[in-house]
Design an enzyme around this catalytic site. Structure first.
Site, short mmCIF file in Angstrom:
data_model
loop_
_atom_site.label_atom_id
_atom_site.label_comp_id
_atom_site.label_asym_id
_atom_site.label_seq_id
_atom_site.Cartn_x
_atom_site.Cartn_y
_atom_site.Cartn_z
CD GLU A 158 -9.42 -1.54 3.37
OE1 GLU A 158 -9.13 -1.06 4.48
OE2 GLU A 158 -9.71 -0.85 2.39
CG ASN A 180 -1.91 1.11 1.23
OD1 ASN A 180 -1.84 2.03 0.41
ND2 ASN A 180 -2.84 1.06 2.16
#
Ligand code: AMP
Length: 377
Positions: free
Chosen positions: A362, A12
């Site tokens: 996630e 990320n």
């Protein structure tokens, strides 16, 4: 024979930080997680240098089979996650206008991985993809259609990876086939959004062209009359960039109470602080308002699902929301609501629609999608 995908690295990559998690997908188990901060401002000079630090932190692994990347915006180009190649990178670069802050960092993370993990496939997982099934009546804004045609101005929605993950988990929990499950999914954290899910697919969501729309959030105002923004800009002589900062970074719970952290605000409200009390009621009102609307949109929900830092952890906020759902026959079980961070039904047995907490993950969702996309090829 196709090589089995075992170890998946999830990246990320933000403008000044890079978060990572490493999974063993044969067991669905997390092996490592970490964070490199201050990229380009005192720490590593760019994402390639940051990634070198990740490689060192992981002990120079030679057995990473695939890398999954969180990418903010796929617009209408990417309706699903994709394996990155030259053509897809070129398409992604055309979407930078939709996320000028995040997209360069997201794509920079992919390019850094291409350099450092030579030959390892990269998969882009878009925050918008799950919402691409929205019908036009939900996605279009009532402005001159030329702005959609020329600039792509429409609702896209975000947090898609989380809404999709909890939709899949909720279907399993409710023992319903994914293609038949109707849900209102509530991702409530520092950023918050709701989604209306009909037959396993998103048919509406509360964020819009950008993540600014919808709920009252930590530092974002959520829904507001556009004319109010114009008035403030005119009165304070704000540039578009300054107005953007005001609405995204200096509004929401922060502006109402002085803190963007729900824990602080609940503590203040407990002590009788009126501003904190009002902020929590504004937040709960708006969530309940959308739940009512989305329940209509999907023709009746099988469950209301809550997730995110607030949804998973704050019994106070959940209670304030569910208290407003009596008209739907929804009743809170106060004792069952006294939980944190775990899958649980928090409504009573005779509640017409169950309210279920499902913790989101996630990063695991990105890893699972990476395996799915590469497995399909
Ligand atoms: P997220 O963006 O999903 O990490 O969520 C962050 C939000 O969750 C912040 O507003 C936190 O205050 C809130 N949060 C986390 N833990 C708790 C808790 N135990 N009680 C209330 N709010 C919490």
């Amino acid at each position: 024979m196709k090589k089995e995908i075992r170890k998946v690295l999830v990246i990320n990559s933000g403008s000044s930080s890079l978060k990572y998690q490493l999974f063993d997908m044969t067991k669905g188990e997390r092996l490592a997680k970490g964070l490199v901060e201050r990229i380009g401002c005192g720490g590593p000079k760019d994402h390639t240098e940051a990634l070198k630090q990740v490689v060192a932190d992981l002990g120079n692994p030679k057995d990473i089979d695939a890398i999954g990347h969180r990418v903010l915006h796929g617009a209408e180009v990417f309706k699903d996650s994709v394996k990155m190649n030259v053509a897809n990178m070129a398409k992604c670069k055309k979407l930078v206008k939709f996320g000028p802050l995040h997209m360069p960092a997201n794509l920079g993370g992919i390019e850094a991985c291409e350099k450092i993990f030579k030959g390892v496939p990269n998969v882009a997982v878009f925050d918008t993809a799950f919402h691409q099934t929205m019908p036009d009546c939900a996605a279009m804004y009532a402005i001159d259609p030329k702005y959609y045609k020329k600039m792509g101005i429409r609702k896209y929605g975000f947090h898609g990876t989380s809404h999709k993950f909890i939709t899949q988990e909720a279907a399993k929990f409710l023992k319903k086939p994914l293609a038949k499950v109707n849900l209102v999914t509530c991702h409530l954290g520092n950023g918050s959004s709701l989604a209306a899910v009909k037959n396993g697919q998103c048919v509406d969501t509360s964020m819009g062209l950008t993540p600014l729309a919808g709920m009252v959030m930590g530092t974002r105002c959520g829904d507001i009359d556009a004319a109010a923004v114009l008035s403030i800009m005119e009165a304070e002589k704000l540039t578009p960039a300054e107005a953007d900062t005001l609405l995204n970074k200096k509004s929401g719970l922060l502006a109402l109470t002085g803190s963007s952290d729900c824990r602080d605000i609940c503590a203040k409200a407990d002590k009788g602080d009126k501003a904190a009390e009002l902020a929590l009621e504004m937040l709960a009102y708006r969530v309940a308002f959308y739940i009512g609307g989305y329940n209509t949109v999907i023709g009746g929900a099988d469950a209301i699902v809550m997730t995110g830092g607030i949804g998973e952890n704050s019994k106070e906020v959940r209670e304030r929301i569910v208290r407003r759902l009596g008209a739907l026959g929804i009743k809170l079980d106060k004792k069952a609501n006294n939980v944190r961070g775990q899958t649980a039904v928090i409504s009573t047995k005779d509640s017409k629609i169950p309210v279920v907490i499902i913790p989101t993950n996630e990063e695991l969702a990105i890893a699972q999608d990476t395996v799915r996309v590469l497995g399909k090829m």
